[in-house]
Design a protein around this motif. Sequence first.
Motif, PDB file in Angstrom:
ATOM      1  N   MET A  19       0.916  -1.066  -0.067  1.00  0.00           N
ATOM      2  CA  MET A  19       0.113   0.110   0.127  1.00  0.00           C
ATOM      3  C   MET A  19       0.769   1.303  -0.014  1.00  0.00           C
ATOM      4  N   GLN A  20       0.606   2.214  -0.966  1.00  0.00           N
ATOM      5  CA  GLN A  20       1.318   3.359  -0.981  1.00  0.00           C
ATOM      6  C   GLN A  20       0.585   4.463  -0.029  1.00  0.00           C
ATOM      7  N   GLY A  21       1.503   5.127   0.854  1.00  0.00           N
ATOM      8  CA  GLY A  21       0.973   6.392   1.682  1.00  0.00           C
ATOM      9  C   GLY A  21       0.695   5.765   3.246  1.00  0.00           C
ATOM     10  N   GLY A  22       1.617   6.461   4.106  1.00  0.00           N
ATOM     11  CA  GLY A  22       1.560   6.075   5.368  1.00  0.00           C
ATOM     12  C   GLY A  22       0.155   6.342   6.114  1.00  0.00           C
ATOM     13  N   VAL A  23      -0.541   7.327   5.551  1.00  0.00           N
ATOM     14  CA  VAL A  23      -1.797   7.790   6.109  1.00  0.00           C
ATOM     15  C   VAL A  23      -2.872   6.617   6.221  1.00  0.00           C
ATOM     16  N   TRP A  24      -2.966   6.089   4.883  1.00  0.00           N
ATOM     17  CA  TRP A  24      -3.905   5.039   4.717  1.00  0.00           C
ATOM     18  C   TRP A  24      -3.602   3.796   5.416  1.00  0.00           C
ATOM     19  N   LYS A  25      -2.293   3.437   5.557  1.00  0.00           N
ATOM     20  CA  LYS A  25      -1.822   2.215   6.518  1.00  0.00           C
ATOM     21  C   LYS A  25      -2.080   2.520   8.097  1.00  0.00           C
ATOM     22  N   ALA A  26      -1.819   3.782   8.357  1.00  0.00           N
ATOM     23  CA  ALA A  26      -2.023   4.152   9.839  1.00  0.00           C
ATOM     24  C   ALA A  26      -3.695   4.065  10.060  1.00  0.00           C
ATOM     25  N   TRP A  27      -4.511   4.641   9.119  1.00  0.00           N
ATOM     26  CA  TRP A  27      -5.928   4.597   9.166  1.00  0.00           C
ATOM     27  C   TRP A  27      -6.481   3.165   9.356  1.00  0.00           C
ATOM     28  N   LEU A  28      -6.095   2.421   8.599  1.00  0.00           N
ATOM     29  CA  LEU A  28      -6.446   0.904   8.462  1.00  0.00           C
ATOM     30  C   LEU A  28      -6.143   0.204   9.964  1.00  0.00           C
ATOM     31  N   CYS A  29      -5.061   0.691  10.346  1.00  0.00           N
ATOM     32  CA  CYS A  29      -4.319  -0.177  11.543  1.00  0.00           C
ATOM     33  C   CYS A  29      -5.259   0.438  12.652  1.00  0.00           C
ATOM     34  N   GLU A  30      -5.519   1.481  12.675  1.00  0.00           N
ATOM     35  CA  GLU A  30      -6.426   2.113  13.961  1.00  0.00           C
ATOM     36  C   GLU A  30      -7.832   1.485  13.948  1.00  0.00           C
ATOM     37  N   PHE A  31      -8.460   1.484  12.573  1.00  0.00           N
ATOM     38  CA  PHE A  31      -9.838   0.905  12.488  1.00  0.00           C
ATOM     39  C   PHE A  31      -9.543  -0.536  12.721  1.00  0.00           C
ATOM     40  N   TRP A  32      -8.591  -1.434  12.541  1.00  0.00           N
ATOM     41  CA  TRP A  32      -8.651  -2.774  13.031  1.00  0.00           C
ATOM     42  C   TRP A  32      -8.277  -2.863  14.579  1.00  0.00           C
ATOM     43  N   LEU A  33      -7.785  -1.906  15.383  1.00  0.00           N
ATOM     44  CA  LEU A  33      -7.551  -1.878  16.561  1.00  0.00           C
ATOM     45  C   LEU A  33      -9.227  -1.653  17.089  1.00  0.00           C
ATOM     46  N   LEU A  34      -9.734  -0.670  16.622  1.00  0.00           N
ATOM     47  CA  LEU A  34     -11.079  -0.126  17.072  1.00  0.00           C
ATOM     48  C   LEU A  34     -11.974  -1.540  17.031  1.00  0.00           C
ATOM     49  N   LEU A  35     -11.916  -2.333  15.935  1.00  0.00           N
ATOM     50  CA  LEU A  35     -12.973  -3.339  15.698  1.00  0.00           C
ATOM     51  C   LEU A  35     -12.526  -4.505  16.881  1.00  0.00           C
ATOM     52  N   LEU A  36     -11.133  -4.602  17.090  1.00  0.00           N
ATOM     53  CA  LEU A  36     -10.707  -5.542  17.910  1.00  0.00           C
ATOM     54  C   LEU A  36     -11.105  -5.332  19.467  1.00  0.00           C
ATOM     55  N   SER A  37     -10.805  -4.006  19.817  1.00  0.00           N
ATOM     56  CA  SER A  37     -11.301  -3.628  21.181  1.00  0.00           C
ATOM     57  C   SER A  37     -12.677  -3.422  21.477  1.00  0.00           C
ATOM     58  N   SER A  38     -13.347  -3.314  20.530  1.00  0.00           N
ATOM     59  CA  SER A  38     -14.919  -3.347  20.650  1.00  0.00           C
ATOM     60  C   SER A  38     -15.318  -4.829  20.578  1.00  0.00           C
ATOM     61  N   GLY A  39     -14.577  -5.733  20.235  1.00  0.00           N
ATOM     62  CA  GLY A  39     -15.236  -6.996  20.039  1.00  0.00           C
ATOM     63  C   GLY A  39     -14.771  -7.755  21.394  1.00  0.00           C
ATOM     64  N   LEU A  40     -13.386  -7.220  21.915  1.00  0.00           N
ATOM     65  CA  LEU A  40     -13.270  -7.657  23.352  1.00  0.00           C
ATOM     66  C   LEU A  40     -14.038  -7.021  24.534  1.00  0.00           C
ATOM     67  N   ASN A  41     -14.524  -5.874  24.430  1.00  0.00           N
ATOM     68  CA  ASN A  41     -15.347  -5.289  25.444  1.00  0.00           C
ATOM     69  C   ASN A  41     -16.761  -5.626  25.070  1.00  0.00           C
ATOM     70  N   ALA A  42     -17.175  -6.353  24.237  1.00  0.00           N
ATOM     71  CA  ALA A  42     -18.671  -6.560  24.062  1.00  0.00           C
ATOM     72  C   ALA A  42     -18.937  -7.574  24.770  1.00  0.00           C
ATOM     73  N   THR A  43     -20.453  -7.268  25.591  1.00  0.00           N
ATOM     74  CA  THR A  43     -21.158  -8.298  26.302  1.00  0.00           C
ATOM     75  C   THR A  43     -22.073  -8.909  25.704  1.00  0.00           C
ATOM     76  N   PHE A  44     -22.326 -10.242  25.880  1.00  0.00           N
ATOM     77  CA  PHE A  44     -23.325 -11.032  25.634  1.00  0.00           C
ATOM     78  C   PHE A  44     -24.107 -11.470  26.627  1.00  0.00           C
ATOM     79  N   LEU A  45     -25.644 -11.307  26.186  1.00  0.00           N
ATOM     80  CA  LEU A  45     -26.686 -11.436  27.116  1.00  0.00           C
ATOM     81  C   LEU A  45     -26.802 -13.208  27.105  1.00  0.00           C
ATOM     82  N   PRO A  46     -26.950 -13.742  28.209  1.00  0.00           N
ATOM     83  CA  PRO A  46     -27.293 -15.268  28.368  1.00  0.00           C
ATOM     84  C   PRO A  46     -28.517 -15.622  27.675  1.00  0.00           C
ATOM     85  N   HIS A  47     -28.651 -16.937  27.166  1.00  0.00           N
ATOM     86  CA  HIS A  47     -29.555 -17.362  26.448  1.00  0.00           C
ATOM     87  C   HIS A  47     -30.766 -18.094  27.704  1.00  0.00           C
TER      88      HIS A  47
END
Length: 324
Positions: A19-47
Amino acid sequence: MESPRPFAPEWCSHWLPLMQGGVWKAWLCEFWLLLLSSGLNATFLPHEEDVTFINEYVNLHNELRGNVFPRGSNLRFMTWDVALSRTARAWGKKCVFERNTHLEELKMAHPVFNGIGENIWVGPENEFTASIAIRSWFAERKKYNFEKNSCSANCSNYIQLVWDRSYKVGCAVTPCSRIGHIKHAALFICNYAPGGALERRPYIRGVICSHCGSHDRCTDFLCSNADRDQAIYYRFWYPRWEVPRPTICDPLCIFVFLLRILCFSLCATIVLIIQSHFPNILLEEEMVSAPESGVRGLECIRRARGQFHHFYTGKILIIIVIVI
């Protein structure tokens, strides 16, 4: 749990080397971190049939019922009921903070009991626990005057929670996008059988277990009975008003399905037997009337074969449609 941040940049660098351009790479990395952290913090209600969830709220019900004040002499020990939990789940799907309108209707809220009790709690999804909800109902005891049998404010949840005749409970929690002013809400509902009322005091005051039935025994300061407390799993019962309705096949459904398979097999067998005994019945009729000319005779044979196959194909299709 170990934080995923140390390996996230390495992952990004590995998959984005071209990928060309450090901005795009940094943006996608931050987006990955955001998705990962939201998944770790997610709460699942019991069945509603999760064993840990069931044990939590059933045990808490019995604990609170066994420690009422003034002391109760005839409160029953509570056990789980699957039909009540399904009714709670079905009403919870509507995501409304209102009383279930089917509780008094025959076999609409339970296959055996009529006049089902109900308690409802609503709050933020990420703050929900069964303990918080049930203890909030029990806290209404401060509004209830046992001597006068009156409430200074709403205390119906407390009265149902400690109703002496109730011995079956089933709860369910449902995620809702919004209920009232609460976004991402959790709607927690418990149903009780037999249900309580406001016509009298919820229990008889006195020495613990002194007013239990003749065949009851005292368990955790409550009246228990092996026959009454036996768990019954209503395998094929679901509320008829539930939307969307679960796909189930009861004994009648299974019987009809097997009967159709048997009829189809029988019809197909009869067709194959007839076909094997009279393979050229239409062909022979055509050949009798066919001229002696070779070319015209071959045309008649081809036409007869086509009619033969179309005849049996049509019959088989008609049989399949009728059977299925």
